[in-house]
Enzyme design. Structure first.
Site, mmCIF file in Angstrom:
data_model
loop_
_atom_site.group_PDB
_atom_site.id
_atom_site.type_symbol
_atom_site.label_atom_id
_atom_site.label_comp_id
_atom_site.label_asym_id
_atom_site.label_seq_id
_atom_site.Cartn_x
_atom_site.Cartn_y
_atom_site.Cartn_z
ATOM 1 N N PHE A 275 40.898 -41.398 -20.771
ATOM 2 C CA PHE A 275 39.483 -41.345 -21.113
ATOM 3 C C PHE A 275 39.300 -40.755 -22.509
ATOM 4 O O PHE A 275 39.910 -39.736 -22.845
ATOM 5 C CB PHE A 275 38.746 -40.487 -20.081
ATOM 6 N N ASN B 255 35.102 -32.327 -16.346
ATOM 7 C CA ASN B 255 34.349 -33.533 -16.674
ATOM 8 C C ASN B 255 34.912 -34.647 -15.802
ATOM 9 O O ASN B 255 35.748 -35.440 -16.240
ATOM 10 C CB ASN B 255 34.490 -33.887 -18.154
ATOM 11 N N PRO B 256 34.478 -34.716 -14.549
ATOM 12 C CA PRO B 256 35.048 -35.667 -13.598
ATOM 13 C C PRO B 256 34.378 -37.036 -13.717
ATOM 14 O O PRO B 256 33.373 -37.192 -14.425
ATOM 15 C CB PRO B 256 34.710 -35.022 -12.254
#
Length: 286
Positions: free
Chosen positions: A88, A188-189
């Protein structure tokens, strides 16, 4: 105008036509990466040094490939991170949550605070905390092997003091040896509901790893519910948690950190655009 600046202007027009949100910045960043200079130094690149690979990079960006995957780097607070397919790409919004975490650590009366980053990805959060709160010890958990490779590269290159420890594990069950001892849990899932698939920008949904985007459940909050349970297990009494969410999920995440689970001082926090962006909470001291 030198040749490179003229080509950047042409590339800006092409990227704008392709729908890039920041065409000029993208064109400059691509040019800087190809020519191995900073954006502020582009004007000094001589015509004889122009590298035609710039237009290959522009074509990839036109086709929707993320800028950071093309350049292989992402900037986050004071860090330049290595990124690419399978991890990510950290966003500027998350920097605000890290800022809150650092302020909270400074306010704690703890000599060597213990921090856990759940779902570390590129290790952006973990490394920022280790760099800016130099007495903090940070454990960073990532379950995806590809993302873990990127995190490992970044930690090996940037963690000069050896303050970050990486763990290839599921954050639902990780770090049981630290239960009840952690000062701060930050995450920050994934949190996007699958029902919003069509509204997610193409370069995000087609290139960021699915496990880092889709949060699970009708509301997208299943992963955040796991973070809440894990944070409750890991934190010492009086410890803090911070978890990022979308600008539409603030109310839902607020109630995930319910008082009957032992949480106190639950607050929605806003990003630089004044939108709900993360929730913070303190585990009851009693």
């Amino acid at each position: 105008m030198n040749l490179l600046l003229d080509e950047i202007a042409r590339a800006t027009a092409r990227l704008a036509d392709a729908g890039a949100a920041s065409p000029r910045a993208d064109a400059e960043e691509l040019a800087a990466a190809v020519h191995r200079v900073r954006r502020s130094e582009l004007h000094g690149v001589p015509d004889s040094a122009f590298d035609a690979r710039f237009w290959e990079f522009v074509a990839r960006r036109e086709a929707g490939e993320p800028l950071q995957h093309i350049t292989g780097r992402a900037f986050f607070r004071y860090l330049e991170l290595k990124v690419g397919p399978g991890v990510f790409v950290p966003r500027p919004e998350t920097e605000v949550m890290v800022g809150w975490a650092l302020e909270t650590l400074r306010d704690m009366d703890v000599r060597d605070p213990l921090v856990v980053d759940l779902g570390t990805g590129s290790a952006a959060i973990a490394l920022s905390i280790a760099l800016e709160a130099p007495r903090a010890r940070v454990h960073a958990v990532e379950k995806d092997p590809t993302a873990f490779v990127h995190a490992t590269r970044n930690v090996e290159e940037l963690d000069e003091r050896g303050r970050v420890r990486l763990h290839l594990d599921d954050f639902a069950t990780a770090l049981t040896e630290l239960d009840g001892t952690v000062d701060l849990v930050v995450s920050n899932p994934p949190y996007i509901p699958m029902s919003e698939w069509e509204y997610v920008p193409r370069d995000v949904r087609d290139h960021d790893p699915a496990d880092a985007l889709w949060g699970g459940g009708d509301d997208g909050l299943d992963a955040i519910r796991v973070v809440e349970r894990t944070a409750r297990r890991l934190l010492r009494p009086g410890g803090y948690a911070a978890v990022e969410h979308s600008d539409l999920q603030g109310n839902g995440v607020y109630w995930v950190f319910a008082e009957e689970h032992g949480w106190r001082d639950v607050r929605n926090r806003r990003d630089l655009a004044n939108r709900d962006r993360f929730v913070t909470a303190r585990l009851a001291a009693d």
